[in-house]
Scaffold this motif. Structure first.
Motif, PDB file in Angstrom:
ATOM      1  N   HIS A  83       1.011  -1.211   0.267  1.00  0.00           N
ATOM      2  CA  HIS A  83       0.157  -0.090  -0.231  1.00  0.00           C
ATOM      3  C   HIS A  83       0.535   0.921   0.137  1.00  0.00           C
ATOM      4  N   ALA A  84       1.875   1.008   1.172  1.00  0.00           N
ATOM      5  CA  ALA A  84       3.190   2.287   1.091  1.00  0.00           C
ATOM      6  C   ALA A  84       3.184   2.184  -0.317  1.00  0.00           C
ATOM      7  N   ARG A  85       4.229   1.892  -1.148  1.00  0.00           N
ATOM      8  CA  ARG A  85       5.078   1.043  -2.028  1.00  0.00           C
ATOM      9  C   ARG A  85       3.948   1.963  -3.378  1.00  0.00           C
ATOM     10  N   VAL A  86       2.654   1.426  -3.500  1.00  0.00           N
ATOM     11  CA  VAL A  86       1.486   2.331  -4.571  1.00  0.00           C
ATOM     12  C   VAL A  86       1.256   3.870  -4.802  1.00  0.00           C
ATOM     13  N   LEU A  87       1.186   4.205  -2.822  1.00  0.00           N
ATOM     14  CA  LEU A  87       1.002   5.489  -2.969  1.00  0.00           C
ATOM     15  C   LEU A  87       1.995   6.412  -2.941  1.00  0.00           C
ATOM     16  N   SER A  88       3.313   5.817  -3.226  1.00  0.00           N
ATOM     17  CA  SER A  88       4.287   6.330  -3.303  1.00  0.00           C
ATOM     18  C   SER A  88       5.073   6.547  -4.704  1.00  0.00           C
ATOM     19  N   ARG A  89       4.243   5.507  -6.084  1.00  0.00           N
ATOM     20  CA  ARG A  89       4.091   5.708  -6.745  1.00  0.00           C
ATOM     21  C   ARG A  89       3.006   6.196  -7.623  1.00  0.00           C
ATOM     22  N   ALA A  90       2.415   6.514  -7.031  1.00  0.00           N
ATOM     23  CA  ALA A  90       1.043   7.128  -7.590  1.00  0.00           C
ATOM     24  C   ALA A  90       0.402   6.371  -8.978  1.00  0.00           C
ATOM     25  N   LEU A  91       0.035   5.156  -8.654  1.00  0.00           N
ATOM     26  CA  LEU A  91      -0.373   4.288  -9.480  1.00  0.00           C
ATOM     27  C   LEU A  91      -1.866   4.110  -9.517  1.00  0.00           C
ATOM     28  N   PRO A  92      -2.969   3.607 -10.250  1.00  0.00           N
ATOM     29  CA  PRO A  92      -3.939   3.605  -9.376  1.00  0.00           C
ATOM     30  C   PRO A  92      -4.236   2.250  -9.385  1.00  0.00           C
ATOM     31  N   ARG A  93      -5.172   2.915  -8.472  1.00  0.00           N
ATOM     32  CA  ARG A  93      -5.081   1.564  -6.858  1.00  0.00           C
ATOM     33  C   ARG A  93      -6.884   1.259  -6.572  1.00  0.00           C
ATOM     34  N   ALA A  94      -7.108   0.580  -5.880  1.00  0.00           N
ATOM     35  CA  ALA A  94      -8.192   0.242  -5.297  1.00  0.00           C
ATOM     36  C   ALA A  94      -8.153  -0.722  -4.220  1.00  0.00           C
ATOM     37  N   LEU A  95      -8.703  -0.646  -2.856  1.00  0.00           N
ATOM     38  CA  LEU A  95      -8.347  -0.735  -2.072  1.00  0.00           C
ATOM     39  C   LEU A  95      -9.434  -1.903  -0.903  1.00  0.00           C
ATOM     40  N   PHE A  96      -9.681  -2.728  -0.348  1.00  0.00           N
ATOM     41  CA  PHE A  96     -10.930  -3.488   0.572  1.00  0.00           C
ATOM     42  C   PHE A  96     -10.123  -3.662   1.673  1.00  0.00           C
ATOM     43  N   THR A  97     -10.814  -2.922   3.145  1.00  0.00           N
ATOM     44  CA  THR A  97     -10.553  -3.396   4.547  1.00  0.00           C
ATOM     45  C   THR A  97     -11.468  -4.215   4.730  1.00  0.00           C
ATOM     46  N   SER A  98     -11.207  -4.670   6.204  1.00  0.00           N
ATOM     47  CA  SER A  98     -11.828  -5.576   6.859  1.00  0.00           C
ATOM     48  C   SER A  98     -12.623  -4.517   6.897  1.00  0.00           C
ATOM     49  N   ASP A  99     -13.579  -4.028   7.116  1.00  0.00           N
ATOM     50  CA  ASP A  99     -14.980  -2.935   7.732  1.00  0.00           C
ATOM     51  C   ASP A  99     -15.786  -3.296   6.565  1.00  0.00           C
ATOM     52  N   LEU A 100     -15.197  -3.381   5.871  1.00  0.00           N
ATOM     53  CA  LEU A 100     -16.381  -3.658   4.451  1.00  0.00           C
ATOM     54  C   LEU A 100     -16.854  -4.899   4.551  1.00  0.00           C
ATOM     55  N   PHE A 101     -16.428  -6.066   5.357  1.00  0.00           N
ATOM     56  CA  PHE A 101     -17.044  -7.497   5.598  1.00  0.00           C
ATOM     57  C   PHE A 101     -18.459  -7.217   6.390  1.00  0.00           C
ATOM     58  N   THR A 102     -18.362  -6.184   7.347  1.00  0.00           N
ATOM     59  CA  THR A 102     -19.311  -5.500   7.706  1.00  0.00           C
ATOM     60  C   THR A 102     -20.415  -4.817   7.522  1.00  0.00           C
ATOM     61  N   THR A 103     -20.306  -4.126   6.655  1.00  0.00           N
ATOM     62  CA  THR A 103     -21.300  -3.175   5.465  1.00  0.00           C
ATOM     63  C   THR A 103     -21.931  -3.705   4.218  1.00  0.00           C
ATOM     64  N   GLY A 104     -23.009  -3.260   3.937  1.00  0.00           N
ATOM     65  CA  GLY A 104     -24.192  -4.531   2.857  1.00  0.00           C
ATOM     66  C   GLY A 104     -24.265  -2.576   1.777  1.00  0.00           C
ATOM     67  N   ASN A 105     -23.860  -1.817   1.357  1.00  0.00           N
ATOM     68  CA  ASN A 105     -24.088  -0.967   0.302  1.00  0.00           C
ATOM     69  C   ASN A 105     -22.743  -0.122   0.046  1.00  0.00           C
ATOM     70  N   ASP A 106     -22.446   0.280  -1.112  1.00  0.00           N
ATOM     71  CA  ASP A 106     -21.895   1.473  -1.426  1.00  0.00           C
ATOM     72  C   ASP A 106     -21.290   2.460  -0.624  1.00  0.00           C
ATOM     73  N   ARG A 107     -22.856   3.027  -0.097  1.00  0.00           N
ATOM     74  CA  ARG A 107     -22.850   4.109   0.942  1.00  0.00           C
ATOM     75  C   ARG A 107     -21.993   3.666   2.015  1.00  0.00           C
ATOM     76  N   ASP A 108     -21.996   2.811   2.839  1.00  0.00           N
ATOM     77  CA  ASP A 108     -22.035   2.815   4.011  1.00  0.00           C
ATOM     78  C   ASP A 108     -19.816   2.090   3.692  1.00  0.00           C
ATOM     79  N   ASN A 109     -19.855   1.995   2.862  1.00  0.00           N
ATOM     80  CA  ASN A 109     -18.354   0.757   2.315  1.00  0.00           C
ATOM     81  C   ASN A 109     -17.427   2.764   2.369  1.00  0.00           C
ATOM     82  N   ARG A 110     -17.750   3.394   1.389  1.00  0.00           N
ATOM     83  CA  ARG A 110     -17.241   4.073   1.464  1.00  0.00           C
ATOM     84  C   ARG A 110     -17.360   4.755   2.806  1.00  0.00           C
ATOM     85  N   ALA A 111     -18.204   5.384   3.310  1.00  0.00           N
ATOM     86  CA  ALA A 111     -17.904   5.800   5.015  1.00  0.00           C
ATOM     87  C   ALA A 111     -16.919   5.205   5.854  1.00  0.00           C
ATOM     88  N   ALA A 112     -17.466   3.589   6.086  1.00  0.00           N
ATOM     89  CA  ALA A 112     -15.981   3.142   6.513  1.00  0.00           C
ATOM     90  C   ALA A 112     -14.794   3.119   6.186  1.00  0.00           C
TER      91      ALA A 112
END
Length: 146
Positions: A83-112
């Motif tokens: 994650h640190a490397r991808v940020l330092s290189r400013a490459l296009p990226r997507a992430l998934f955090t453990s919190d997203l397993f507990t949400t049920g929709n896109d709005r709550d995912n972004r808020a998490a």
């Protein structure tokens, strides 16, 4: 009629799509995280999408990535480093955090994700796209998913 044409050489892309998954995920989580992560790349990077498909009966199908997606796995520390490397290189990226397993929709995912500072994100997956060498450097230390 004999085809005497020379076969086309294999395509070698100068870019790479890679997904890094935390090694302690359940099988269903690995599949879910991978699907979510790669969906983000196609929405913002039209160059990664190929042409639509059509079968012999002319039934149309959606286009997919024009190149393979390589899937890696690693420890929580490997993900943090990548994650640190991808940020330092400013490459296009997507992430998934453990919190997203507990949400049920896109709005709550972004808020998490928005609720946690960059250095405190509990990453379980990361997707990246870019030049082969840059993506290889981001993925250094990860191993190919079995």
């Amino acid at each position: 009629m004999n085809d005497t044409s020379t076969p086309e050489p294999a395509v070698r892309f100068d870019t790479k799509i890679a997904v890094l998954l935390r090694e302690d995920l359940e099988t269903w989580q690995r599949l879910n995280v991978t699907a979510f992560l790669v969906s983000g790349l196609g929405t913002q990077l039209p160059e990664v999408i190929g042409e639509p498909y059509e079968d012999a009966d002319q039934v149309p199908y959606l286009p997919m990535f024009r190149q393979p997606v390589l899937v890696f796995e690693g420890t929580k520390e490997t993900l943090t480093t990548a994650h640190a490397r991808v940020l330092s290189r400013a490459l296009p990226r997507a992430l998934f955090t453990s919190d997203l397993f507990t949400t049920g929709n896109d709005r709550d995912n972004r808020a998490a994700v928005r609720a946690v500072s960059t250095g405190e994100l509990d990453l379980v997956g990361l997707a990246v796209y870019g030049p082969r060498n840059a993506v290889d450097k981001v993925m250094k230390g990860a191993r190919m998913h079995p």
